[in-house]
Write a protein that holds these residues in place. Structure first.
Motif, mmCIF file in Angstrom:
data_model
loop_
_atom_site.group_PDB
_atom_site.id
_atom_site.type_symbol
_atom_site.label_atom_id
_atom_site.label_comp_id
_atom_site.label_asym_id
_atom_site.label_seq_id
_atom_site.Cartn_x
_atom_site.Cartn_y
_atom_site.Cartn_z
ATOM 1 N N VAL A 1 41.030 -0.527 31.000
ATOM 2 C CA VAL A 1 40.807 -0.129 29.600
ATOM 3 C C VAL A 1 39.688 -0.968 28.990
ATOM 4 C CG1 VAL A 1 41.823 0.018 27.295
ATOM 5 C CG2 VAL A 1 43.177 0.666 29.282
ATOM 6 N N THR A 2 39.713 -2.259 29.239
ATOM 7 C CA THR A 2 38.690 -3.140 28.675
ATOM 8 C C THR A 2 37.321 -2.820 29.286
ATOM 9 O OG1 THR A 2 40.415 -4.813 28.520
ATOM 10 C CG2 THR A 2 38.161 -5.553 28.164
ATOM 11 N N LEU A 3 37.297 -2.449 30.557
ATOM 12 C CA LEU A 3 36.028 -2.093 31.198
ATOM 13 C C LEU A 3 35.411 -0.855 30.567
ATOM 14 C CD1 LEU A 3 33.913 -2.296 33.516
ATOM 15 C CD2 LEU A 3 35.467 -0.928 34.910
ATOM 16 N N PHE A 4 36.237 0.165 30.310
ATOM 17 C CA PHE A 4 35.693 1.464 29.905
ATOM 18 C C PHE A 4 35.690 1.698 28.396
ATOM 19 C CE2 PHE A 4 37.139 2.826 34.303
ATOM 20 C CZ PHE A 4 35.843 2.853 34.814
ATOM 21 N N SER A 5 36.303 0.818 27.621
ATOM 22 C CA SER A 5 36.349 1.049 26.175
ATOM 23 C C SER A 5 35.526 -0.014 25.466
ATOM 24 C CB SER A 5 37.800 1.008 25.667
ATOM 25 O OG SER A 5 38.284 -0.312 25.676
ATOM 26 N N THR A 6 35.539 0.045 24.142
ATOM 27 C CA THR A 6 34.789 -0.933 23.359
ATOM 28 C C THR A 6 35.669 -2.123 22.976
ATOM 29 O OG1 THR A 6 35.371 0.329 21.390
ATOM 30 C CG2 THR A 6 33.233 0.808 22.391
ATOM 31 N N GLU A 7 36.883 -2.167 23.555
ATOM 32 C CA GLU A 7 37.776 -3.298 23.265
ATOM 33 C C GLU A 7 37.147 -4.593 23.787
ATOM 34 O OE1 GLU A 7 40.851 -3.034 21.686
ATOM 35 O OE2 GLU A 7 40.220 -0.981 21.343
ATOM 36 N N ASP A 8 37.258 -5.656 22.988
ATOM 37 C CA ASP A 8 36.698 -6.942 23.414
ATOM 38 C C ASP A 8 37.617 -7.650 24.403
ATOM 39 O OD1 ASP A 8 34.464 -6.663 21.861
ATOM 40 O OD2 ASP A 8 35.445 -7.528 20.100
ATOM 41 N N GLY A 9 38.911 -7.422 24.257
ATOM 42 C CA GLY A 9 39.860 -8.153 25.088
ATOM 43 C C GLY A 9 40.847 -7.242 25.782
ATOM 44 N N ALA A 10 41.810 -7.862 26.450
ATOM 45 C CA ALA A 10 42.847 -7.104 27.151
ATOM 46 C C ALA A 10 43.686 -6.325 26.140
ATOM 47 C CB ALA A 10 43.733 -8.069 27.931
ATOM 48 N N VAL A 11 44.240 -5.197 26.568
ATOM 49 C CA VAL A 11 45.095 -4.410 25.674
ATOM 50 C C VAL A 11 46.568 -4.584 26.027
ATOM 51 C CG1 VAL A 11 43.311 -2.713 25.120
ATOM 52 C CG2 VAL A 11 44.852 -2.304 27.057
ATOM 53 N N SER A 12 46.857 -5.515 26.931
ATOM 54 C CA SER A 12 48.252 -5.820 27.254
ATOM 55 C C SER A 12 48.326 -7.194 27.918
ATOM 56 C CB SER A 12 48.853 -4.756 28.186
ATOM 57 O OG SER A 12 48.075 -4.639 29.347
ATOM 58 N N LEU B 1 42.150 16.466 27.592
ATOM 59 C CA LEU B 1 41.723 15.826 28.843
ATOM 60 C C LEU B 1 42.880 15.534 29.798
ATOM 61 C CD1 LEU B 1 39.204 14.691 30.117
ATOM 62 C CD2 LEU B 1 39.443 12.657 28.701
ATOM 63 N N LEU B 2 43.952 14.971 29.255
ATOM 64 C CA LEU B 2 45.079 14.537 30.089
ATOM 65 C C LEU B 2 45.657 15.711 30.880
ATOM 66 C CD1 LEU B 2 46.256 11.667 30.075
ATOM 67 C CD2 LEU B 2 48.080 12.500 28.594
ATOM 68 N N SER B 3 45.906 16.799 30.182
ATOM 69 C CA SER B 3 46.511 17.973 30.808
ATOM 70 C C SER B 3 45.566 18.622 31.815
ATOM 71 C CB SER B 3 46.910 18.975 29.715
ATOM 72 O OG SER B 3 47.335 20.180 30.279
ATOM 73 N N ALA C 1 36.621 8.500 31.722
ATOM 74 C CA ALA C 1 37.190 7.146 31.640
ATOM 75 C C ALA C 1 37.068 6.580 30.225
ATOM 76 C CB ALA C 1 36.499 6.230 32.641
ATOM 77 N N ALA C 2 35.911 6.800 29.596
ATOM 78 C CA ALA C 2 35.693 6.246 28.253
ATOM 79 C C ALA C 2 36.712 6.814 27.265
ATOM 80 C CB ALA C 2 34.268 6.545 27.794
ATOM 81 N N GLN C 3 36.980 8.131 27.360
ATOM 82 C CA GLN C 3 37.935 8.736 26.416
ATOM 83 C C GLN C 3 39.366 8.304 26.724
ATOM 84 O OE1 GLN C 3 37.220 10.660 23.558
ATOM 85 N NE2 GLN C 3 39.341 10.042 23.206
#
Lengths: 180, 164
Positions: A80-91, B82-84, B130-132
């Motif tokens: 999630v952190t790799l592919f999103s704009t989150e700066d840190g871990a999400v869990s 997307l998921l479905s 992946a981004a979504q």
């Protein structure tokens, strides 16, 4: 790195014969039980694939948590952190006992995407399957167990044979025709 | 703005060649829909991948407890269905227009071709998906943190209630 078991696991998962380019960018870690691999909302710089052992995943706020489920061998964390704009871990992810992991830093993943794009996008495809599993596993509200622990009932990990389910023309045709 | 130009601004599309972005844009159909238009119902399979261009779309979920709630409100630039489409299972939520919306839609057949990682265009498209998905899961975890905060500190959640 030439561990045949890791090579076979990755080759099966990604649906290719040669995974040496990926292994060139990765390292193997041996970690003791109770080790925090990443902490919710804190910086994270790598993908990890669990090779042996079990991991527990949770979201946390001020010392309270919701147990999301268990990560089993062959599954990755950190996507999630790799592919999103989150700066840190999400869990928060903690080893349940001794564990062996493959570590692929995000910078190395991007190097792999330039040097061996097909391999990197096959890995992205595998990570997508895991993201889908985790989204389905966390859609309902958590429940309270007998010990007062909040937990999700969905299954967070994909079983090993399902990792490359999405590859191939046969699977494509099945989906298109709405069978299987 | 041309759809292909808009797509290039979205996360993941930087991994696609310019001509492949054009191919994706050509395969999409742009339409406007009225308030409360139902794009996809929970427990039904998705038949198209939708991209919200203008307006808002509410993502609502019926839980096992019977509670109907807004999981998320989509904003322009987000894909849904997307998921479905990706795993061939029924949708986990309903997607309804919140006011007038403009949406670009990609047929299931085109999505399934793009979702195969063996071609150049399919390879790049993995990062769009992946981004979504990562955005959706990060949001879900954020909602769970909100729930924890509500339970332990009494702070209120920010999502509005759903209208069945």
């Amino acid at each position: 790195m030439t561990d045949p078991a890791i090579t076979r696991l990755l080759a099966d998962q990604l649906g290719v014969d040669d995974v040496s380019a990926l292994l060139d960018h990765a390292t193997v870690l041996e970690v003791a039980g109770g080790n925090v691999l990443c902490r919710d909302c804190e910086p994270l710089d790598s993908l990890y694939m669990l090779l042996e052992g079990r991991l527990d995943m949770a979201v946390e706020v001020a010392g309270h948590g919701i147990h999301l489920g268990e990560i089993t061998p062959g599954n990755w964390i950190g996507e999630v952190t790799l592919f999103s704009t989150e700066d840190g871990a999400v869990s928060t992810v903690v080893t349940r006992g001794p564990a062996r992991l493959l570590r692929l830093p995000y910078g190395e993943f991007m190097s792999l995407a330039r040097a061996a794009p097909e391999l990197a996008c096959r890995l992205a495809h595998t990570l997508n399957a895991m993201l889908i599993q985790r989204l389905r596993a966390t859609v309902n509200d958590p429940i309270l167990d007998a010990d007062g622990q909040l937990l999700m009932l969905g299954k967070l990990s994909l079983p090993l044979p399902a990792h490359h389910e999405h590859h191939g023309v046969r699977d494509f045709m099945r989906k298109l025709m709405g069978v299987g | 703005m041309l759809l292909s130009q808009y797509l290039r601004t979205l996360p993941g599309f930087q991994f696609l060649e310019a001509e492949d972005v054009e191919h994706v844009a050509t395969a999409m159909r742009v339409e406007s829909f009225p308030d409360r238009h139902l794009f996809l119902a929970q427990d039904k399979p998705a038949r198209e991948l939708h991209l919200l261009l203008e307006g808002r779309v509410n993502v609502c979920h019926y839980g096992p407890s019977g509670r109907y709630h807004t999981v998320k409100t989509l904003v322009p630039g987000e894909f849904f269905g997307l998921l479905s489409l990706a795993d061939g299972k029924p949708s986990v939520a309903s997607y309804t227009a919140a006011g007038e919306v403009k949406v670009a839609s990609l047929p299931q057949s085109a999505f399934l071709l793009l979702y195969q990682p063996g071609s150049r265009i399919g390879c790049g498209f993995q990062y769009v998906v992946a981004a979504q998905l990562a955005r959706d899961l990060a949001h879900r975890h954020s909602m769970l943190r909100n729930l924890l905060a509500q339970i332990y500190t009494g702070s209120r959640q920010v999502q509005p209630p759903c209208q069945p």
